[in-house]
Design a protein around this motif. Structure first.
Motif, PDB file in Angstrom:
ATOM      1  N   THR A   1       0.594  -1.282   0.062  1.00 27.27           N
ATOM      2  CA  THR A   1      -0.062  -0.094  -0.175  1.00 27.27           C
ATOM      3  C   THR A   1       0.751   1.256   0.004  1.00 27.27           C
ATOM      4  OG1 THR A   1      -0.171  -0.089   2.430  1.00 27.27           O
ATOM      5  CG2 THR A   1      -2.005  -1.040   1.032  1.00 27.27           C
ATOM      6  N   ASP A   2       2.091   1.072   0.244  1.00 31.98           N
ATOM      7  CA  ASP A   2       2.855   2.269   0.167  1.00 31.98           C
ATOM      8  C   ASP A   2       3.471   2.399  -1.143  1.00 31.98           C
ATOM      9  OD1 ASP A   2       4.359   4.453   0.921  1.00 31.98           O
ATOM     10  OD2 ASP A   2       6.237   3.448   1.758  1.00 31.98           O
TER      11      ASP A   2
ATOM     12  N   ALA B   1      -8.113   1.940   0.015  1.00 28.03           N
ATOM     13  CA  ALA B   1      -9.485   0.863  -0.062  1.00 28.03           C
ATOM     14  C   ALA B   1      -9.350   0.114  -1.359  1.00 28.03           C
ATOM     15  CB  ALA B   1     -10.637   1.543   0.251  1.00 28.03           C
ATOM     16  N   ALA B   2      -9.369   0.721  -2.376  1.00 30.21           N
ATOM     17  CA  ALA B   2      -9.115   0.438  -3.685  1.00 30.21           C
ATOM     18  C   ALA B   2      -8.072  -0.717  -3.969  1.00 30.21           C
ATOM     19  CB  ALA B   2      -9.040   1.310  -4.795  1.00 30.21           C
ATOM     20  N   LEU B   3      -6.853  -0.197  -3.503  1.00 31.87           N
ATOM     21  CA  LEU B   3      -5.525  -1.126  -3.230  1.00 31.87           C
ATOM     22  C   LEU B   3      -5.905  -2.651  -2.819  1.00 31.87           C
ATOM     23  CD1 LEU B   3      -2.746   1.448  -2.888  1.00 31.87           C
ATOM     24  CD2 LEU B   3      -3.347   0.169  -4.747  1.00 31.87           C
ATOM     25  N   LEU B   4      -6.572  -2.235  -1.367  1.00 35.21           N
ATOM     26  CA  LEU B   4      -6.911  -3.602  -0.697  1.00 35.21           C
ATOM     27  C   LEU B   4      -7.664  -4.475  -1.500  1.00 35.21           C
ATOM     28  CD1 LEU B   4      -7.242  -1.924   2.978  1.00 35.21           C
ATOM     29  CD2 LEU B   4      -5.160  -3.300   2.201  1.00 35.21           C
ATOM     30  N   ALA B   5      -8.653  -3.687  -2.023  1.00 34.54           N
ATOM     31  CA  ALA B   5      -9.737  -4.520  -2.860  1.00 34.54           C
ATOM     32  C   ALA B   5      -8.777  -5.321  -4.019  1.00 34.54           C
ATOM     33  CB  ALA B   5     -10.767  -3.603  -3.289  1.00 34.54           C
ATOM     34  N   ALA B   6      -7.838  -4.849  -4.636  1.00 32.99           N
ATOM     35  CA  ALA B   6      -6.965  -5.321  -5.530  1.00 32.99           C
ATOM     36  C   ALA B   6      -5.875  -6.459  -5.082  1.00 32.99           C
ATOM     37  CB  ALA B   6      -6.594  -4.265  -6.352  1.00 32.99           C
TER      38      ALA B   6
END
Ligand code: MG
Ligand code: MG
Length: 295
Positions: A64-65, A238-243
């Motif tokens: 996420t970073d 949130a979008a990154l986590l969803a991906a």
């Protein structure tokens, strides 16, 4: 034009992003003045290549970073009239795409000449160590899952193009500028220190902060707030986590960055914004620096 209020504002931002919550010993790596140099190098460019994406081997996913910072810088440069191009590897491509970025995921000889960028920026992108291998912050060899995007930065430097590196651990592209310090001050530094330098090196406690710091410095110079909103950043994470992304430190799929609650990052973002907006007020109140009056 250089205004008297610009330099102290950018120095304030440089201090904000250099907070070291992870206690990685990055304070010794900070290069005073490089944030301003990087922003001035990017202020009026056409095509900017932005490389990012860090694959967390232990989790089998990107982190996420980095990508939120890539997006923030790309959006800011677009607002300034530039044309950003995003580059990552195949493993991180889904994360970039989820953020609405359309990345290239190729590399190799000739790419730099074909893309013909005016400048290159690497954000939280691993670069080779002295032995030619790529290592994560824990000292693990990640060469098998790492495309050699750092080759473009070596070629760009040889071609005299401006390059900017943003990192938070010593193993990222750009840290070659301070490789000896990394070896001395960072855990696993002797093994992981990246030897690929950039002309401008932005050292931050978290790489997304470094990217926001650069966007903030561009905003100070351009006289406008170019930073993403808190709402946008929350949505991006949130979008990154969803991906499928994970926190690069905890290695878990949670809404944190480098082991810190997202709120900690958002507080830094808003502190940078406060410096930018404060400088805009000073810009209106102050005449140009005397040395610029003749420009
Ligand atoms: Mg890092
Ligand atoms: Mg990081």
């Amino acid at each position: 034009m250089h205004r008297a209020s610009e330099k102290p504002a950018i120095q304030d931002i440089e201090r904000l992003i250099a907070q070291d919550p992870g206690r990685r010993g990055i304070g010794a790596l900070v290069q005073p003045g490089h944030l301003e140099g990087a922003a001035r190098a990017l202020l009026a460019v056409g095509r900017v290549l932005i490389a990012g994406g860090f694959y967390v081997l232990e989790a089998g996913a990107g982190e996420t970073d980095g990508p939120p910072g890539v997006k923030a810088l790309g959006q800011a440069l677009t607002k300034l009239g530039a044309n950003p191009l995003y580059v990552t590897d195949a493993l991180n491509r889904p994360l970039f795409e989820r953020l609405g970025l359309a990345p290239l995921h190729e590399h190799g000889p000739g790419l730099l000449a074909r893309l013909a960028p005016d400048a290159l920026v690497a954000i939280e992108r691993v670069g080779r160590a002295a032995d030619g291998r790529y290592y994560n912050m824990r000292g693990r060899d990640i060469s098998a899952v790492t495309a050699p995007l750092d080759e473009m930065f070596l070629a760009a430097a040889a071609a005299g193009l401006p390059t900017v590196g943003i990192g938070d651990g010593g193993n990222e592209i750009g840290m070659g500028r301070v490789a000896e310090l990394v070896r001395q001050t960072v855990a696993e530094g002797a093994r992981i220190a990246c030897v690929v330098p950039t002309e401008h090196l932005i050292v931050a406690g978290v790489s997304n902060w470094g990217a926001w710091g650069l966007v903030g410095a561009l905003g100070v110079l351009a006289g406008r707030d170019l930073l993403p909103s808190v709402v946008e950043v929350r949505a991006d994470v949130a979008a990154l986590l969803a991906a499928g992304a994970v926190d690069g430190v905890t290695r878990r799929p949670e809404p944190t960055v480098d082991g810190l609650p997202l709120e900690a990052s958002l507080a830094v973002l808003e502190a940078i914004r406060a410096v930018v907006t404060g400088s805009l007020g000073a810009r209106e109140a102050q005449p140009s620096a005397a040395g610029d009056a003749a420009c």
